[in-house]
Design a protein around this motif. Structure first.
Motif, mmCIF file in Angstrom:
data_model
loop_
_atom_site.group_PDB
_atom_site.id
_atom_site.type_symbol
_atom_site.label_atom_id
_atom_site.label_comp_id
_atom_site.label_asym_id
_atom_site.label_seq_id
_atom_site.Cartn_x
_atom_site.Cartn_y
_atom_site.Cartn_z
ATOM 1 N N LEU A 236 0.827 -1.206 0.000
ATOM 2 C CA LEU A 236 0.000 0.000 0.000
ATOM 3 C C LEU A 236 0.861 1.255 0.000
ATOM 4 O O LEU A 236 0.580 2.217 -0.723
ATOM 5 C CB LEU A 236 -0.916 0.001 1.233
ATOM 6 N N SER A 239 2.362 2.090 -3.406
ATOM 7 C CA SER A 239 1.403 2.593 -4.388
ATOM 8 C C SER A 239 0.762 3.911 -3.961
ATOM 9 O O SER A 239 -0.130 4.410 -4.645
ATOM 10 C CB SER A 239 0.308 1.551 -4.634
ATOM 11 N N ARG A 241 -1.047 4.488 -1.307
ATOM 12 C CA ARG A 241 -2.317 4.318 -0.573
ATOM 13 C C ARG A 241 -1.983 4.240 0.916
ATOM 14 O O ARG A 241 -1.733 3.165 1.459
ATOM 15 C CB ARG A 241 -3.032 3.066 -1.064
ATOM 16 N N THR A 242 -1.980 5.373 1.573
ATOM 17 C CA THR A 242 -1.470 5.445 2.942
ATOM 18 C C THR A 242 -2.529 5.959 3.920
ATOM 19 O O THR A 242 -2.209 6.658 4.877
ATOM 20 C CB THR A 242 -0.227 6.342 2.998
ATOM 21 N N GLN A 243 -3.777 5.618 3.670
ATOM 22 C CA GLN A 243 -4.842 6.026 4.575
ATOM 23 C C GLN A 243 -5.343 4.813 5.363
ATOM 24 O O GLN A 243 -5.207 3.663 4.934
ATOM 25 C CB GLN A 243 -6.003 6.648 3.793
ATOM 26 N N ASP A 246 -7.474 2.491 3.410
ATOM 27 C CA ASP A 246 -6.772 1.616 2.467
ATOM 28 C C ASP A 246 -6.326 0.328 3.159
ATOM 29 O O ASP A 246 -6.479 -0.773 2.612
ATOM 30 C CB ASP A 246 -5.544 2.340 1.883
#
Length: 327
Positions: A236, A239, A241-243, A246
């Protein structure tokens, strides 16, 4: 345009082109492995010098140069894009991280009636025909490298004046090419956006992921759930996507359930994310073959400056200083 720049990996395309012509030393010393970027003015000068030395037609130098482009010239961004499932996903990845490769004018990718439009304005200036033509030709050639198919642009616009002969441009791009337009633009057909990518270089990303997972297994012992969450974060993070949402989606949990379980283990999501990023950063900084800009991208940062600020907060040192002491 004094603060604009391009990636050193992109500039190496030009040195490889000259080497193939038997003029490897004609442009001087190529960018050093520790040099992530090259100032735009230097790139302009190198292109002009190479065009003078190239024995082919002067007018089509940029088109010939672009034929040698490969994912490696876009650094980790190129490899990450190549690992995507479709051309549309790869172009979205390139848009998100384009400043790590071509930090001149901002790129905008948006749907249009024909399919997809990629557009650059002139807010930060006009780098000139040679820079623009090389960049746009390289982008289209990269789509062909990604897919293994002869992707054709439906239309290409340049802000620069019209050359004497546009036929070589139409032959290269495959569609209508116009000059003297308000912005630089490439239009790709909707059918091409669904083309699958070859993925031949996805092995590099798998190697990086393996390295990251080994690192996470080697750190101080943590409870089993935390170890699982850290490993899920690896892909993650790369890409971007660090929430919390996610990670919850990757673990097939609701965000609220994940928050509650993190708290039970004495963690918050931001703490877990920061610790994981720091451990990965230190591992990649020990590897001199991974450039600082690439480390930032691997950690999901769109700009190296954001990574530098975060790393200072973690360690009290800039990444380069830490690398010199611990590499």
């Amino acid at each position: 345009m004094d603060d604009t720049r391009v990636a050193a990996s992109y500039v190496r395309l030009l040195f490889e082109h000259m080497a193939a012509l038997g003029r490897a030393d004609a442009l001087g010393t190529p960018p050093a492995p520790t040099e992530p970027f090259v100032a735009l003015r230097r790139w302009q000068s190198l292109l002009e010098r190479a065009r003078e030395l190239d024995p082919g037609p002067r007018a089509t130098f940029a088109l010939r140069l672009a034929r040698g482009i490969a994912p490696r010239h876009f650094g980790i961004v190129g490899f990450a894009a190549l690992a995507c499932g479709t051309l549309a996903e790869a172009l979205q990845r390139l848009e998100r991280h384009h400043r790590a490769v071509y930090d001149v004018n901002l790129a905008q990718v948006r749907p249009c009636a024909e399919g997809l439009c990629i557009e650059w304005g002139v807010e930060r200036g006009r780098p000139g025909a040679l820079v623009d033509e090389t960049a746009i030709a390289a982008l289209l050639q990269l789509t062909r490298e990604f897919t293994g198919r002869p992707v054709r642009a439906l239309a290409v616009d340049f802000v620069n004046p019209r050359p004497a002969d546009v036929r070589p441009y139409e032959d290269f791009f495959g569609g209508t090419v116009r000059f003297g337009r308000p912005c630089t633009r490439v239009v790709l057909a909707a059918r091409d956006l669904e083309l699958p990518l070859r993925g031949a270089d996805a092995a590099l990303l798998a190697l990086l992921d393996d390295q990251a997972e080994r690192l996470l297994r080697e750190v101080a012992a943590v409870s089993e759930p935390v170890g699982v969450w850290r490993q899920a974060l690896v892909g993650l993070i790369r890409s971007g996507r660090t929430q919390l949402a996610d990670l919850a989606q990757a673990l097939q949990m609701s965000p609220r359930s994940l928050q509650r379980r993190l708290a039970q283990q004495g963690h918050s999501f931001q703490t877990l994310l920061g610790q994981t990023r720091q451990q990965l950063a230190e591992a990649w900084l020990r590897d001199a073959s991974v450039e600082l800009a690439e480390v930032a991208l691997l950690l999901g940062y769109s700009e190296q400056s954001a990574f530098t600020r975060a790393f200072r907060q973690w360690t009290g040192q800039a990444p380069l200083q830490w690398r010199r002491e611990h590499g």
